[in-house]
Structures are given as structure tokens and as C-alpha cells.
Design a protein around this motif. Structure first.
Motif, PDB file in Angstrom:
ATOM      1  N   PRO A  45       0.828  -1.205   0.000  1.00  0.00           N
ATOM      2  CA  PRO A  45       0.000   0.000   0.000  1.00  0.00           C
ATOM      3  C   PRO A  45       0.860   1.253   0.000  1.00  0.00           C
ATOM      4  CG  PRO A  45      -0.772  -1.579   1.634  1.00  0.00           C
ATOM      5  CD  PRO A  45       0.545  -2.082   1.141  1.00  0.00           C
ATOM      6  N   ALA A  46       0.349   2.273  -0.604  1.00  0.00           N
ATOM      7  CA  ALA A  46       1.098   3.527  -0.718  1.00  0.00           C
ATOM      8  C   ALA A  46       1.466   4.087   0.638  1.00  0.00           C
ATOM      9  CB  ALA A  46       0.267   4.543  -1.510  1.00  0.00           C
ATOM     10  N   GLU A  47       0.539   3.959   1.636  1.00  0.00           N
ATOM     11  CA  GLU A  47       0.833   4.527   2.953  1.00  0.00           C
ATOM     12  C   GLU A  47       1.984   3.790   3.644  1.00  0.00           C
ATOM     13  OE1 GLU A  47      -2.984   1.986   3.496  1.00  0.00           O
ATOM     14  OE2 GLU A  47      -2.085   3.324   2.002  1.00  0.00           O
ATOM     15  N   VAL A  48       2.140   2.477   3.346  1.00  0.00           N
ATOM     16  CA  VAL A  48       3.251   1.722   3.930  1.00  0.00           C
ATOM     17  C   VAL A  48       4.571   2.164   3.305  1.00  0.00           C
ATOM     18  CG1 VAL A  48       4.286  -0.565   4.208  1.00  0.00           C
ATOM     19  CG2 VAL A  48       1.826  -0.261   4.558  1.00  0.00           C
ATOM     20  N   ARG A  49       4.580   2.307   1.959  1.00  0.00           N
ATOM     21  CA  ARG A  49       5.793   2.749   1.277  1.00  0.00           C
ATOM     22  C   ARG A  49       6.180   4.157   1.750  1.00  0.00           C
ATOM     23  NH1 ARG A  49       3.071   0.927  -3.359  1.00  0.00           N
ATOM     24  NH2 ARG A  49       3.113   3.039  -4.284  1.00  0.00           N
ATOM     25  N   ALA A  50       5.164   5.023   1.916  1.00  0.00           N
ATOM     26  CA  ALA A  50       5.441   6.385   2.385  1.00  0.00           C
ATOM     27  C   ALA A  50       6.001   6.365   3.804  1.00  0.00           C
ATOM     28  CB  ALA A  50       4.158   7.216   2.324  1.00  0.00           C
ATOM     29  N   GLY A  51       5.440   5.492   4.640  1.00  0.00           N
ATOM     30  CA  GLY A  51       5.939   5.370   6.008  1.00  0.00           C
ATOM     31  C   GLY A  51       7.368   4.878   6.056  1.00  0.00           C
ATOM     32  N   ALA A  52       7.709   3.947   5.151  1.00  0.00           N
ATOM     33  CA  ALA A  52       9.071   3.428   5.098  1.00  0.00           C
ATOM     34  C   ALA A  52      10.051   4.511   4.663  1.00  0.00           C
ATOM     35  CB  ALA A  52       9.131   2.228   4.157  1.00  0.00           C
ATOM     36  N   LEU A  53       9.657   5.289   3.655  1.00  0.00           N
ATOM     37  CA  LEU A  53      10.519   6.392   3.206  1.00  0.00           C
ATOM     38  C   LEU A  53      10.714   7.424   4.314  1.00  0.00           C
ATOM     39  CD1 LEU A  53       9.233   6.958  -0.448  1.00  0.00           C
ATOM     40  CD2 LEU A  53      11.530   6.203   0.243  1.00  0.00           C
ATOM     41  N   ASN A  54       9.641   7.695   5.031  1.00  0.00           N
ATOM     42  CA  ASN A  54       9.729   8.642   6.152  1.00  0.00           C
ATOM     43  C   ASN A  54      10.682   8.122   7.228  1.00  0.00           C
ATOM     44  OD1 ASN A  54       8.762  11.060   7.623  1.00  0.00           O
ATOM     45  ND2 ASN A  54       7.938   9.509   9.026  1.00  0.00           N
ATOM     46  N   ALA A  55      10.622   6.809   7.475  1.00  0.00           N
ATOM     47  CA  ALA A  55      11.523   6.210   8.464  1.00  0.00           C
ATOM     48  C   ALA A  55      12.976   6.328   8.017  1.00  0.00           C
ATOM     49  CB  ALA A  55      11.154   4.739   8.685  1.00  0.00           C
ATOM     50  N   ILE A  56      13.221   6.044   6.728  1.00  0.00           N
ATOM     51  CA  ILE A  56      14.583   6.167   6.198  1.00  0.00           C
ATOM     52  C   ILE A  56      15.070   7.606   6.335  1.00  0.00           C
ATOM     53  CG2 ILE A  56      15.976   6.054   4.095  1.00  0.00           C
ATOM     54  CD1 ILE A  56      14.260   3.634   3.250  1.00  0.00           C
TER      55      ILE A  56
END
Length: 541
Positions: free
Chosen positions: A507-518
Motif C-alpha cells: 500500500p502507498a501509505e506503507v511505502r510512504a511510512g518506510a521512506l519517512n523512516a529512512i
């Protein structure tokens, strides 16, 4: 010492406690050589008993006490593990672990070798008045009791006495601090059945065969003191037992009231053991004073009214045990919680789940010591049943208790729980651990983090549940930025998982969350890692 029972145990004579009639029982911590389980060894030597009346006391009180205790089974009766073994010089039996008697905590150190009985340190006034402190041996000096301990302990004694009066058909006859023992978990256990009497009902009158005096003191100096070992302590004995020689189960209500009175005074003013009543004449004068309004200024206000009724001189006016637990004194959420925990395993599944779901909200009302010593052991019993649905509902309360525990206790009691969770590793269990992740990182060392917490974080990242993945990433950022993680774990184990989530699919929100974490973590890494791993991951996303 050649008692046959002792050869099965390793025991420490340097950490003695004492209790029982005349504080004649010596109590030592021990360990079963075969099972390695901790026990307490109760030992009484014949030579410790004065010659006057020695044989009578040995046969009619000491051996009777041990014999009855072996036959009784109740959660609040001292649990005997090995039956009494008698030889020519001593009597020994083995029980569940206990720390000491309540009499020891009140300052009665008779029976403990190397300690002056009843000794107290003088205060600043140099007179030992008002500012005295108890001189207990080092291994007992830090044992404390609070008002909650007293309230819960009295509740346990009431339940025990109700059992004795109904199912056991016994009148105890000597409810006293010397016969109440404290376990390592803070549980109070009743013993001391040497003066107990059979009674078919709670109102059955029995004859008192005890000689309370007056004693002939002309023949031998100290004879009165020796004779007092052969009777229940005057100050904890009801007037109808001592003076009228006929009584029923209500004598135990009076005795329990006296225990409550002196414990509350001890906590409020740090007073020593109650001044003993040394003769029947002194007892008559003392009982006469009870006819006047009692001075209860050191007693909690919610207890005063009912306690005065428990100490009624006339047994027909005395309050009941059952009514005590429904009195204003027990209108207390903490005691109600402990009482419910005691019977938790006997309730149905639905009721248990409802209680366990609400329990974390209550645990912070307990101080850290009582949460660890009184609440946690009951939860661990539930945990060890091994039913996963109940384990899941028990886990939040266990971790709530763990928040304020010292690291040493945490490692001993909570790390095994985390180890079990890491084996189960279902999303629900992982979610509970991650919700408490911040304090768990504080309590664990590097090895425990790497072996237990990191795998649970990775399980969260690998989960198919979006909320769990998001929670895991938030906890990683929070703890990593606070330098709580080993760099190797962050780089080798955690970063690759976040990279995969950033790349997708997902899901887009998971990918966005991962990028935010990085983005929140990249400053923690060296330049080579940023160049070779992080920048390509961002570009690929």
C-alpha cells in the motif's frame, strides 16, 4: 544436627527468623537438594524450652501445632512440604518459603541467634523514646509492610479463619503476629495451631483447658516467665477465653482485631511489639480499660468503627469476620483487585478476559513494590497455564507491572515472558510488545535486545497488517534516534527490511511510512551506507 529430615536440604543458619509459641520455632531458608526448590525449615530444639512444663508443652502444643498444620490445606494456611520429623533433641518440618513472622517485623527477635531480643536503636534524644528504630538482623532489615499489605493480609486471614470455622470446624485460639508468616511475595500465612480446639459450629462453646494463672512464683525465679510460654499471649486472647474459660469462634475475631490494631500502630508510629501483659491480674486491668472508648488515633478512619466492634469485651456484641470484608475499610479498588486475582483461575473464561482487559488501568494505582510482589505473581500463574488467548490478555498487565521494576527483577521475571512471545510471534502478541517497546529497550541489555526485541521488530515489519508495520517503523525511529540500538543491528537487520517496504509492492501509505523512516534514520549511518544503500532505496521507491 542429626535430624533425618535435614539431610535432604541445604540450609543457611545465618539467616534465621523465628515464630510460634514463645518464638521457639527457628526458621531457616533452605533448598531441596534433589528438586532445587526453595523451602523454609522450621526447627525447634527441646533444650530451648524451659524445664518447667517442657514435656507438656512439647506434647500438647508443639507437636499438636505441627501435626494439625500438616493436615490442613488452604491458600492462606502455611503449606507444609515435608511432615514433621522428631528425634531425641529436636522437631523439624519443611514448608513453602517464608521470610519471617509478623512478630519479627514488629521487633520480637527472640529465637534469632546473635540478636538481642526486642533490642531497639536509640533516637536522637538518647533515651530511646519516640524516635526508636527496630534493630533487626541484616537479612530482615529491609522487609517492610505498608497499609495495603496490612489490608490485604488481614483479608487473607479472614478468609483463612472463615475456612477454619466452617469447613475445618476449628477454633484457632492463638491468632497472633508470632503465628502469621510472610512469604517472599508478601502473602500472609497462618500457622500456630497448638491451642486450637474442635468445634462443630461457629457458635459451639468449648471449654478452655489452659491454665492462665496466677502462677506460683515462690519456688523458682523466672517461673512465671516460663509458664507464660505454655499459654497464648494474653494481649491477643479474648476475655471469655482467659476469664470465663468457655468460648466459641468469636475469640478469633477479637485476636484478629488486636493484630490489626497493633500493625496499624506500628506502621503509623513505627512502634515496637506491643507491651506484653505478664499476668492474669494485669490482663484483668487491661480488659477493664477496653470498656472505655478506645484510643484509635493511629488507626485508619475507615477501620476505626469496625475495629472497635471486633474488640468488644462481650462476645455477643462482637463484629463478625464476614462483615469485616464488606466494611468501609475494604471499599478499596486495590484490595478488591488483589482479592479477584487470588481467585482468577477459578473464574470462567469470559469473566477472566473482561477483568484482564481492564487490569492495566488499575496497576499504576499500586506502588512499584506491590505491583511486582502481589499482582505480577498472580498474572504469571495465568501466563503459565499456556492458553494463548488468555496469555494475550495477560501480557499487557504483565508489561504494565514491568515498567517500574528494577533491571535485575526484570531480567529474572519478564525476560522469560519476552522469550515466550518471541516463540509465538503472532501479530497480536507482537503488537502488544511493540506498544511497550520504549521502556522494554530501557530495561534490556544489548544481548536481550538483539536476541528478543529485534526479532519482534522484524516480525512487525514483515507482518501483513499495515498498522503493525507502521507501529514497528515508528518505534525503530524513536529508539534509534535515542541511541538505544546497537549500530550493527540497525544496519544489518533493520534497514534492509525497511528498504523492501519502501520499494514495495505494498500500500502507498506503507511505502510512504518506510521512506519517512529512512529519512529520519539516515543521519545515523556512515557515509558509505548512505551512498550505497539508502540513496538507491529512495531512488527506487
Amino acid at each position: 544436627m542429626g535430624n533425618a529430615l535435614l539431610k535432604h536440604y541445604d540450609w543457611d543458619r545465618s539467616k534465621a527468623a523465628s515464630g510460634g509459641v514463645g518464638m521457639l520455632w527457628q526458621i531457616f531458608p533452605g533448598r531441596d537438594r534433589k528438586s532445587k526448590k526453595q523451602v523454609s525449615i522450621f526447627l525447634i530444639q527441646k533444650k530451648s524450652i524451659p524445664r518447667v512444663g517442657r514435656d507438656e508443652l512439647w506434647e500438647k502444643v508443639i507437636k499438636k501445632d505441627a501435626s494439625i498444620l500438616t493436615k490442613l490445606r488452604h491458600p492462606h494456611v502455611l503449606d507444609v512440604k515435608r511432615a514433621p520429623c522428631e528425634d531425641r533433641s529436636a522437631l523439624v518440618f519443611v514448608t513453602e518459603p517464608v521470610v519471617c513472622s509478623l512478630a519479627n517485623l514488629l521487633g520480637d527477635t527472640r529465637g534469632i541467634e546473635g540478636v538481642v531480643p526486642g533490642a531497639a536503636a536509640e533516637g536522637k534524644d538518647g533515651k530511646g523514646n519516640g524516635s526508636t528504630s527496630l534493630q533487626l538482623p541484616a537479612h530482615l532489615a529491609n522487609v517492610q509492610i505498608t497499609h495495603l499489605d496490612v489490608k490485604n493480609g488481614l483479608r487473607q486471614l479472614v478468609e483463612c479463619l472463615e475456612f477454619l470455622h466452617t469447613s475445618g470446624r476449628l477454633i484457632h485460639g492463638h491468632v497472633s503476629p508470632c503465628n502469621i508468616y510472610l512469604t517472599p511475595s508478601g502473602h500472609w500465612k497462618l500457622a500456630g495451631f497448638g491451642f486450637s480446639q474442635k468445634a462443630e459450629t461457629q457458635t459451639t462453646l468449648v471449654d478452655c483447658g489452659i491454665d492462665f494463672g496466677p502462677f506460683d512464683t515462690q519456688k523458682k525465679k523466672g517461673a512465671t516467665k516460663d509458664k507464660l510460654l505454655m499459654v497464648p499471649e494474653f494481649i491477643f486472647s479474648a476475655p471469655e477465653m482467659v476469664l470465663k474459660k468457655r468460648y466459641d469462634s468469636r475469640v478469633d475475631v477479637f485476636s484478629l482485631g488486636q493484630v490489626a490494631y497493633h500493625l496499624c500502630k506500628f506502621i503509623a508510629k513505627k512502634q515496637h511489639s506491643p507491651k506484653p501483659v505478664a499476668s492474669i491480674d494485669e490482663y484483668r486491668a487491661w480488659i477493664g480499660s477496653l470498656h472505655r472508648p478506645l484510643i484509635l488515633d493511629s488507626i485508619p478512619k475507615t477501620l476505626r468503627k469496625y475495629l472497635a466492634r471486633m474488640l468488644a469485651v462481650d462476645p455477643t456484641h462482637r463484629a463478625s469476620l464476614k462483615g469485616f470484608l464488606s466494611s468501609e475499610y475494604y471499599n478499596d479498588v486495590l484490595v478488591r483487585t488483589l482479592r479477584y486475582l487470588d481467585g482468577l483461575l477459578q473464574t470462567d473464561l469470559k469473566t477472566r478476559v473482561q477483568f484482564l482487559r481492564q487490569l492495566p488501568k488499575v496497576i499504576n494505582l499500586f506502588d512499584a513494590r506491590n505491583a511486582e510482589m502481589k499482582v505480577l505473581p498472580k498474572l504469571m500463574l495465568q501466563w503459565k497455564v499456556g492458553e494463548k488467548p488468555l496469555m494475550l490478555y495477560t501480557l499487557p498487565a504483565i508489561l504494565k507491572c514491568a515498567e517500574r521494576m528494577p533491571k535485575r527483577s526484570f531480567a529474572e521475571k519478564i525476560v522469560p515472558v519476552l522469550r515466550r512471545v518471541s516463540q509465538i510471534k503472532t501479530p497480536q502478541f507482537v503488537y502488544v510488545v511493540l506498544s511497550n517497546f520504549t521502556f522494554l529497550v530501557e530495561k534490556t541489555d544489548d544481548g536481550q535486545q538483539q536476541g528478543l526485541l529485534v526479532p519482534l521488530l522484524l516480525a512487525g515489519l514483515e507482518s501483513k497488517e499495515n498498522r503493525l508495520q507502521d507501529l514497528a517503523m515508528r518505534k525503530i525511529v524513536e529508539t534509534a534516534n535515542a541511541n538505544k540500538f546497537a549500530y550493527s543491528a540497525l544496519k544489518t537487520d533493520i534497514l534492509p527490511k525497511i528498504q523492501r517496504l519502501a520499494k514495495g509492492p505494498g500500500p502507498a501509505e506503507v511505502r510512504a511510512g518506510a521512506l519517512n523512516a529512512i529519512g529520519n534514520l539516515f543521519e545515523l549511518f556512515d557515509k558509505v551506507t548512505v551512498k550505497e544503500l539508502i540513496i538507491p532505496a529512495v531512488n527506487d521507491a
